[in-house]
Design a protein around this motif. Sequence first.
Motif, PDB file in Angstrom:
ATOM      1  N   GLU A  90       5.384  -1.869  -5.254  1.00 51.45           N
ATOM      2  CA  GLU A  90       6.371  -2.351  -4.297  1.00 51.45           C
ATOM      3  C   GLU A  90       6.075  -1.798  -2.919  1.00 51.45           C
ATOM      4  OE1 GLU A  90      10.243  -1.319  -5.576  1.00 51.45           O
ATOM      5  OE2 GLU A  90      10.236  -2.614  -7.340  1.00 51.45           O
ATOM      6  N   ALA A  91       6.442  -2.573  -1.885  1.00 44.59           N
ATOM      7  CA  ALA A  91       6.289  -2.100  -0.517  1.00 44.59           C
ATOM      8  C   ALA A  91       7.231  -0.931  -0.257  1.00 44.59           C
ATOM      9  CB  ALA A  91       6.577  -3.241   0.452  1.00 44.59           C
ATOM     10  N   SER A  92       6.940  -0.170   0.775  1.00 43.36           N
ATOM     11  CA  SER A  92       7.776   0.974   1.187  1.00 43.36           C
ATOM     12  C   SER A  92       7.850   2.035   0.110  1.00 43.36           C
ATOM     13  CB  SER A  92       9.198   0.515   1.551  1.00 43.36           C
ATOM     14  OG  SER A  92       9.164  -0.517   2.490  1.00 43.36           O
ATOM     15  N   GLY A  93       6.732   2.285  -0.558  1.00 40.33           N
ATOM     16  CA  GLY A  93       6.744   3.275  -1.618  1.00 40.33           C
ATOM     17  C   GLY A  93       5.490   4.123  -1.623  1.00 40.33           C
ATOM     18  N   LEU A  94       5.447   5.036  -2.593  1.00 41.54           N
ATOM     19  CA  LEU A  94       4.302   5.920  -2.783  1.00 41.54           C
ATOM     20  C   LEU A  94       3.704   5.682  -4.153  1.00 41.54           C
ATOM     21  CD1 LEU A  94       5.798   9.318  -1.503  1.00 41.54           C
ATOM     22  CD2 LEU A  94       4.609   7.581  -0.176  1.00 41.54           C
ATOM     23  N   CYS A  95       2.402   5.916  -4.260  1.00 36.95           N
ATOM     24  CA  CYS A  95       1.778   5.860  -5.576  1.00 36.95           C
ATOM     25  C   CYS A  95       2.191   7.103  -6.364  1.00 36.95           C
ATOM     26  CB  CYS A  95       0.260   5.768  -5.442  1.00 36.95           C
ATOM     27  SG  CYS A  95      -0.510   7.255  -4.775  1.00 36.95           S
ATOM     28  N   VAL A  96       1.984   7.081  -7.663  1.00 39.20           N
ATOM     29  CA  VAL A  96       2.394   8.194  -8.521  1.00 39.20           C
ATOM     30  C   VAL A  96       1.688   9.477  -8.106  1.00 39.20           C
ATOM     31  CG1 VAL A  96       2.365   9.081 -10.875  1.00 39.20           C
ATOM     32  CG2 VAL A  96       2.948   6.686 -10.465  1.00 39.20           C
ATOM     33  N   GLN A 132       0.827  -1.196   0.000  1.00 33.88           N
ATOM     34  CA  GLN A 132       0.000   0.000   0.000  1.00 33.88           C
ATOM     35  C   GLN A 132       0.865   1.250   0.000  1.00 33.88           C
ATOM     36  OE1 GLN A 132      -2.420  -0.427   3.536  1.00 33.88           O
ATOM     37  NE2 GLN A 132      -4.092  -1.352   2.368  1.00 33.88           N
ATOM     38  N   CYS A 133       0.353   2.296  -0.641  1.00 30.67           N
ATOM     39  CA  CYS A 133       1.003   3.606  -0.602  1.00 30.67           C
ATOM     40  C   CYS A 133       1.063   4.078   0.841  1.00 30.67           C
ATOM     41  CB  CYS A 133       0.219   4.598  -1.457  1.00 30.67           C
ATOM     42  SG  CYS A 133       0.788   6.312  -1.307  1.00 30.67           S
ATOM     43  N   LEU A 134       2.190   4.622   1.246  1.00 31.97           N
ATOM     44  CA  LEU A 134       2.391   5.054   2.630  1.00 31.97           C
ATOM     45  C   LEU A 134       1.528   6.251   3.007  1.00 31.97           C
ATOM     46  CD1 LEU A 134       6.263   4.685   2.655  1.00 31.97           C
ATOM     47  CD2 LEU A 134       4.680   3.368   4.076  1.00 31.97           C
ATOM     48  N   GLU A 148       8.966   1.888   7.393  1.00 30.43           N
ATOM     49  CA  GLU A 148       9.316   1.963   5.978  1.00 30.43           C
ATOM     50  C   GLU A 148       9.151   3.377   5.433  1.00 30.43           C
ATOM     51  OE1 GLU A 148       5.159  -0.048   6.092  1.00 30.43           O
ATOM     52  OE2 GLU A 148       6.902   0.274   7.393  1.00 30.43           O
ATOM     53  N   ALA A 149       8.298   4.191   6.079  1.00 28.95           N
ATOM     54  CA  ALA A 149       8.191   5.596   5.675  1.00 28.95           C
ATOM     55  C   ALA A 149       9.519   6.307   5.902  1.00 28.95           C
ATOM     56  CB  ALA A 149       7.072   6.291   6.449  1.00 28.95           C
ATOM     57  N   GLY A 150      10.245   5.879   6.933  1.00 30.30           N
ATOM     58  CA  GLY A 150      11.552   6.463   7.203  1.00 30.30           C
ATOM     59  C   GLY A 150      12.542   6.229   6.074  1.00 30.30           C
ATOM     60  N   LEU A 151      12.412   5.104   5.385  1.00 29.92           N
ATOM     61  CA  LEU A 151      13.300   4.820   4.257  1.00 29.92           C
ATOM     62  C   LEU A 151      13.115   5.860   3.156  1.00 29.92           C
ATOM     63  CD1 LEU A 151      12.779   0.943   4.035  1.00 29.92           C
ATOM     64  CD2 LEU A 151      14.815   2.125   4.889  1.00 29.92           C
ATOM     65  N   VAL A 152      11.860   6.182   2.861  1.00 27.58           N
ATOM     66  CA  VAL A 152      11.565   7.181   1.831  1.00 27.58           C
ATOM     67  C   VAL A 152      12.049   8.558   2.286  1.00 27.58           C
ATOM     68  CG1 VAL A 152       9.729   8.307   0.512  1.00 27.58           C
ATOM     69  CG2 VAL A 152       9.568   5.868   1.032  1.00 27.58           C
ATOM     70  N   MET A 153      11.724   8.910   3.516  1.00 22.15           N
ATOM     71  CA  MET A 153      12.095  10.225   4.036  1.00 22.15           C
ATOM     72  C   MET A 153      13.618  10.398   4.087  1.00 22.15           C
ATOM     73  SD  MET A 153       9.224  10.233   7.064  1.00 22.15           S
ATOM     74  CE  MET A 153       9.786  11.704   7.916  1.00 22.15           C
ATOM     75  N   ARG A 185      30.822  24.112  13.726  1.00 22.35           N
ATOM     76  CA  ARG A 185      29.695  24.389  12.843  1.00 22.35           C
ATOM     77  C   ARG A 185      28.554  23.455  13.209  1.00 22.35           C
ATOM     78  NH1 ARG A 185      28.581  26.116   7.575  1.00 22.35           N
ATOM     79  NH2 ARG A 185      30.741  26.702   7.179  1.00 22.35           N
ATOM     80  N   VAL A 186      27.346  23.977  13.148  1.00 23.05           N
ATOM     81  CA  VAL A 186      26.152  23.148  13.325  1.00 23.05           C
ATOM     82  C   VAL A 186      25.216  23.432  12.164  1.00 23.05           C
ATOM     83  CG1 VAL A 186      24.172  22.563  14.770  1.00 23.05           C
ATOM     84  CG2 VAL A 186      26.355  23.143  15.841  1.00 23.05           C
ATOM     85  N   ASP A 187      24.920  22.407  11.386  1.00 17.67           N
ATOM     86  CA  ASP A 187      23.958  22.497  10.301  1.00 17.67           C
ATOM     87  C   ASP A 187      22.719  21.682  10.658  1.00 17.67           C
ATOM     88  OD1 ASP A 187      25.649  24.085   8.665  1.00 17.67           O
ATOM     89  OD2 ASP A 187      26.709  22.291   7.985  1.00 17.67           O
ATOM     90  N   VAL A 188      21.624  21.969   9.977  1.00 15.90           N
ATOM     91  CA  VAL A 188      20.333  21.359  10.292  1.00 15.90           C
ATOM     92  C   VAL A 188      19.732  20.732   9.040  1.00 15.90           C
ATOM     93  CG1 VAL A 188      17.932  21.924  10.871  1.00 15.90           C
ATOM     94  CG2 VAL A 188      19.794  22.843  12.259  1.00 15.90           C
ATOM     95  N   LEU A 189      19.298  19.484   9.179  1.00 14.82           N
ATOM     96  CA  LEU A 189      18.651  18.781   8.069  1.00 14.82           C
ATOM     97  C   LEU A 189      17.347  18.177   8.567  1.00 14.82           C
ATOM     98  CD1 LEU A 189      18.613  17.568   5.195  1.00 14.82           C
ATOM     99  CD2 LEU A 189      20.000  15.667   6.076  1.00 14.82           C
ATOM    100  N   THR A 190      16.243  18.526   7.904  1.00 17.15           N
ATOM    101  CA  THR A 190      14.943  17.947   8.243  1.00 17.15           C
ATOM    102  C   THR A 190      14.279  17.406   6.985  1.00 17.15           C
ATOM    103  OG1 THR A 190      13.782  20.062   7.968  1.00 17.15           O
ATOM    104  CG2 THR A 190      14.593  19.536  10.169  1.00 17.15           C
ATOM    105  N   PHE A 191      13.319  16.530   7.202  1.00 16.77           N
ATOM    106  CA  PHE A 191      12.546  16.041   6.061  1.00 16.77           C
ATOM    107  C   PHE A 191      11.634  17.140   5.546  1.00 16.77           C
ATOM    108  CE2 PHE A 191       8.401  14.249   4.702  1.00 16.77           C
ATOM    109  CZ  PHE A 191       8.816  13.786   3.450  1.00 16.77           C
TER     110      PHE A 191
END
Length: 257
Positions: A38-44, A28-30, A112-117, A240-246
């Motif tokens: 395929e599992a762990s994915g999004l629909c188009v 299913q689409c997440l 599995e959403a974490g894999l995409v993110m 240095r401190v950099d920031v990365l978010t989804f």
Amino acid sequence: MAALTLSHIKHGFARAGRCGLDWLIPPQCLICHGEVGEASGLCVSCWTKLAFIEAPFCDRLATPFPYDPGEGMVSAAALADPPPWDRARAAVIFDDAARGLVHALKYRDRHEAGLVMARLMRRAGADLLGDADAVVPVPLYRWRQWRRRYNQSALLAQLICRAAGKPFSPQLLRRLRRTRSQTGLDHEERRRNMRNAFIVPEDGLSLVAGRSVLLVDDVRTTGATLEACTKALKAAGAKRVDVLTFALVPKPKQLHI
């Protein structure tokens, strides 16, 4: 040849097992939960709804520019209220589609959403990762992590480090106290809520001093939590401190996560 044949047999069994599972429980689409190949994915449809942050954007806040002012330029908002971190990147704008992925990971245990993110974050923060000596997730207070069973920011940071070959260093930042939920608080209230909430432990000081640290979180709303983390790391001597978010909430007063 025998080893190769055995490998093929094992691969065949594994593939048959996955096909059997997909037949019993179709992937299913997440986000929308529609069927996907395929599992762990999004629909188009859901993939195209994600609002990716592409250049040009502010080097300090990662907010998109309507035009290209040149490399390394910062926005008026960053000049008026400079963040304590050095640079920021985010993969997508926080909207309904991004919320679906964030909530799948954070509240529905869909790791599995974490894999995409993480894959999208790695792409968005490639330059920050290249400069990082250590990757540090925003920590949860121990009782909150015990109830939730995992820290979504740590999961994302670990996946990013595994793919990028960078040191995953959750021990370099500790949450000292339990803070109230940030939901519904404005920026100043969030800042007060997070004041002195984080510290670099004694045994981490030598690993932070003079180093470039990349902070990882799932969503940046007002940035109050990341500000508090950055100040703790810089007080410990981080170069240095950099920031990365989804995801990035560009107008936090108008959108709740």
